[in-house]
Design an enzyme around this catalytic site. Structure first.
Site, PDB file in Angstrom:
ATOM      1  N   GLU A 254      -6.571  -1.190  14.270  1.00  0.00           N
ATOM      2  CA  GLU A 254      -7.373  -2.001  13.356  1.00  0.00           C
ATOM      3  C   GLU A 254      -6.524  -3.138  12.793  1.00  0.00           C
ATOM      4  OE1 GLU A 254      -9.046   0.225  10.085  1.00  0.00           O
ATOM      5  OE2 GLU A 254      -9.265  -1.617   8.909  1.00  0.00           O
TER       6      GLU A 254
ATOM      7  N   ARG B  36       0.837  -1.204   0.000  1.00  0.00           N
ATOM      8  CA  ARG B  36       0.000   0.000   0.000  1.00  0.00           C
ATOM      9  C   ARG B  36       0.866   1.246   0.000  1.00  0.00           C
ATOM     10  NH1 ARG B  36      -5.001  -1.971   3.973  1.00  0.00           N
ATOM     11  NH2 ARG B  36      -5.314  -3.902   2.805  1.00  0.00           N
TER      12      ARG B  36
ATOM     13  N   SER C 249     -10.791  -6.059   8.927  1.00  0.00           N
ATOM     14  CA  SER C 249     -11.970  -5.382   8.431  1.00  0.00           C
ATOM     15  C   SER C 249     -12.772  -6.457   7.725  1.00  0.00           C
ATOM     16  CB  SER C 249     -11.520  -4.288   7.455  1.00  0.00           C
ATOM     17  OG  SER C 249     -12.517  -3.328   7.299  1.00  0.00           O
TER      18      SER C 249
ATOM     19  N   ARG D 125       0.251  -5.003  13.145  1.00  0.00           N
ATOM     20  CA  ARG D 125      -0.384  -4.463  14.346  1.00  0.00           C
ATOM     21  C   ARG D 125      -0.628  -5.551  15.385  1.00  0.00           C
ATOM     22  NH1 ARG D 125      -4.497  -0.645  10.873  1.00  0.00           N
ATOM     23  NH2 ARG D 125      -2.866   0.734  10.040  1.00  0.00           N
TER      24      ARG D 125
ATOM     25  N   ARG E 199       1.705   1.713  10.469  1.00  0.00           N
ATOM     26  CA  ARG E 199       1.232   1.886   9.094  1.00  0.00           C
ATOM     27  C   ARG E 199       2.424   1.711   8.174  1.00  0.00           C
ATOM     28  NH1 ARG E 199      -3.264   4.235   6.983  1.00  0.00           N
ATOM     29  NH2 ARG E 199      -3.880   5.070   9.012  1.00  0.00           N
TER      30      ARG E 199
END
Length: 424
Positions: free
Chosen positions: A350, A263, A353, A392, A278
């Site tokens: 997070e 990403r 998802s 994470r 991130r």
RNA sequence: GGGCAGGUGGCUGAGUGGUUGAAAGCUCCGGUCUUGAAAACCGGCGGACCCGCAAGGGUCUCGGGGGUUCGAAUCCCUCCCUGCCCGCCA
């Protein structure tokens, strides 16, 4: 992508959906435009098809006359004129269709009725599990990770750039351990069928799952080869069944896959980007399910539960958020985010998802099923969720299981895979 | 990367410019027969879109896109994919 018929038959449902996402102001005018284009488009289709029918009839007549040895020059000439008219109308139609299609690709899915309207401040905590440690009582993961020799951020930055991680020693082995632990859990207890897929996909696949055309700037691309680095295994795994007609008896189909994910995180610089929070490249185990419209809501709960099982097995406190419409992803009708607590950074992170896309992706990717012999094909419903994204989870482990002396206790389920009980 | 051969319906496989959406076989569905089943026989059987309340009508679809032609699965261009040979290579 929505069914074009929705624009014509239920434009107000579309508008209400956009309103709940807080997008009516920007997308409302687009819907108005789409309605006009749809009318225009259908009229042109009628005009074109009418002339094509005439041309087909005339061509048949030419054939008949030629066989019969009768003159056909005049008819051929008039048919040629018809052909020119068709070409002109088709050009007009192509312009209308392309604008209509482009708008359709810009309109996000309508969220389920139980999804709260509004932006992320309307997200609701559906449930939580475990007891978080008090925030700020332990060191952040980047400090212990470096102190224990698990993570080498400076060298990651040197060889690739910030946001690219180098794991060392047991830190590297932890990646393998997580991969095996998660895949074994999903292929075993949860009954998923494992896939190992390409990390680069073509444009059709990216469009199929909805990353393109809208989010091109977020993707790494290999321009010379027209390939994109996948941002999630959702892309290759969902597209495995692109353009296929499935047997309803085979549903639900459940795939799990490990993949690296890439990403660009354009525009996210400086915001919650420290350590592992991130990064541009990370590992993830993904769950993907293909099911019927009738079952998709229940399948969504099931899939979310499978992702939660990973956190429970690791003993990490987490909460489940039902995302409000405005925070729900472009293609999704309903999304649960799983957030794990990281006491060192003092935040919920997070790590998953889990989304139900309804038939939105299936329509783009053309994935259909036939419920029974003789029945019309219908679009499947697609669902997916991370279970889980590694960095994470690692951050949370390094903080939640941190001991006063700076060592980190290894969660029980990872001990056999990691070969040690404590990282010190 | 170079050369050659190919890509046709759920599958196998015909078809090289004119009722070919596409032969034939298989699969599948319905029926006859049978106590039941099998076999045999008869019939049916792709999808998308447009018009229509419907019945029905029309358009498109033979790997993707473009072109030639009154008319293209059939001819031309281009891209993709598959197989084989050569080259290169972890």
């Amino acid at each position: 992508m929505h069914d074009a018929r929705l624009v014509r038959e239920q434009p107000d449902a579309l508008r209400e959906g956009m309103r709940r996402r807080g997008k009516l102001e920007t997308l409302g005018p687009l819907i108005d435009r789409a309605e006009a284009l749809d009318r225009d488009r259908r009229l042109t289709i009628q005009a074109v098809e009418e002339r094509k029918a005439a041309r087909n009839t005339a061509s048949q007549e030419v054939a008949r006359r030629k066989r019969a040895g009768e003159p056909a020059d005049e008819l051929m000439a008039s048919t040629r004129a018809l052909g020119e008219e068709i070409a002109r109308l088709e050009q007009e139609l192509a312009a209308t269709q392309s604008e209509f299609g482009a708008i359709l690709l810009e309109i996000p899915n309508i969220t389920a009725s139980e999804v709260p309207a509004g932006d992320e401040t309307n997200n609701v905590v559906a449930r939580s599990w475990g007891t978080p440690r008090e925030a700020g009582t332990v060191k952040p993961h980047w400090e212990v990770g470096e102190a224990l020799g698990l993570i080498d951020l400076p060298r990651g930055a040197k060889i690739s750039g910030s946001g690219f991680i180098v794991y060392r020693g047991l830190g590297a082995r932890l990646q393998r351990a997580l991969m095996n632990f998660m895949l074994d859990l999903h292929t075993g207890a949860h009954g998923y069928d494992e896939r190992w897929v390409p990390l680069f996909v073509n444009r059709e696949s990216m469009v199929g799952t909805g990353q393109l055309p809208k989010f091109e700037e977020d993707m790494y691309a290999l321009r010379d080869d027209a390939l994109f680095a996948i941002p999630t295994a959702e892309v290759p795994v969902t597209n495995l069944l692109r353009d296929e007609l499935l047997d309803g008896a085979d549903l639900p189909i459940a795939y799990t896959a490990w993949s690296a994910c890439f990403r660009r995180e354009a525009g996210a610089a400086g915001k919650d980007t420290r350590g592992l929070l991130r990064v541009h490249q990370f590992d993830k185990v993904e769950l993907v399910r293909f099911t019927t419209p009738e079952e998709s809501a229940a399948q969504h709960e099931l899939l979310t539960g499978h992702a939660e099982q990973v956190l429970q097995a690791l003993g990490l406190p987490y909460r489940v958020l039902l995302l409000a419409a405005g925070d729900t992803g472009f293609s999704s009708t309903k999304t649960y985010d799983l957030e794990v607590f990281a006491p060192g950074v003092g935040k919920w992170l997070e790590v998953s998802s889990c989304s139900n896309f309804g038939d939105f992706q299936a329509r783009r990717a053309n994935i259909r099923y036939r419920a029974a012999k003789g029945e019309k094909p219908r679009f499947v419903h697609t669902l997916n969720g991370s279970a889980l994204a590694f960095p994470r989870v690692v951050a949370s482990i390094l903080e939640h299981y941190q001991n006063p002396d700076g060592s980190v206790t290894v969660p029980d389920v990872l001990r056999p895979l990691l070969g040690v009980d404590v990282l010190r």
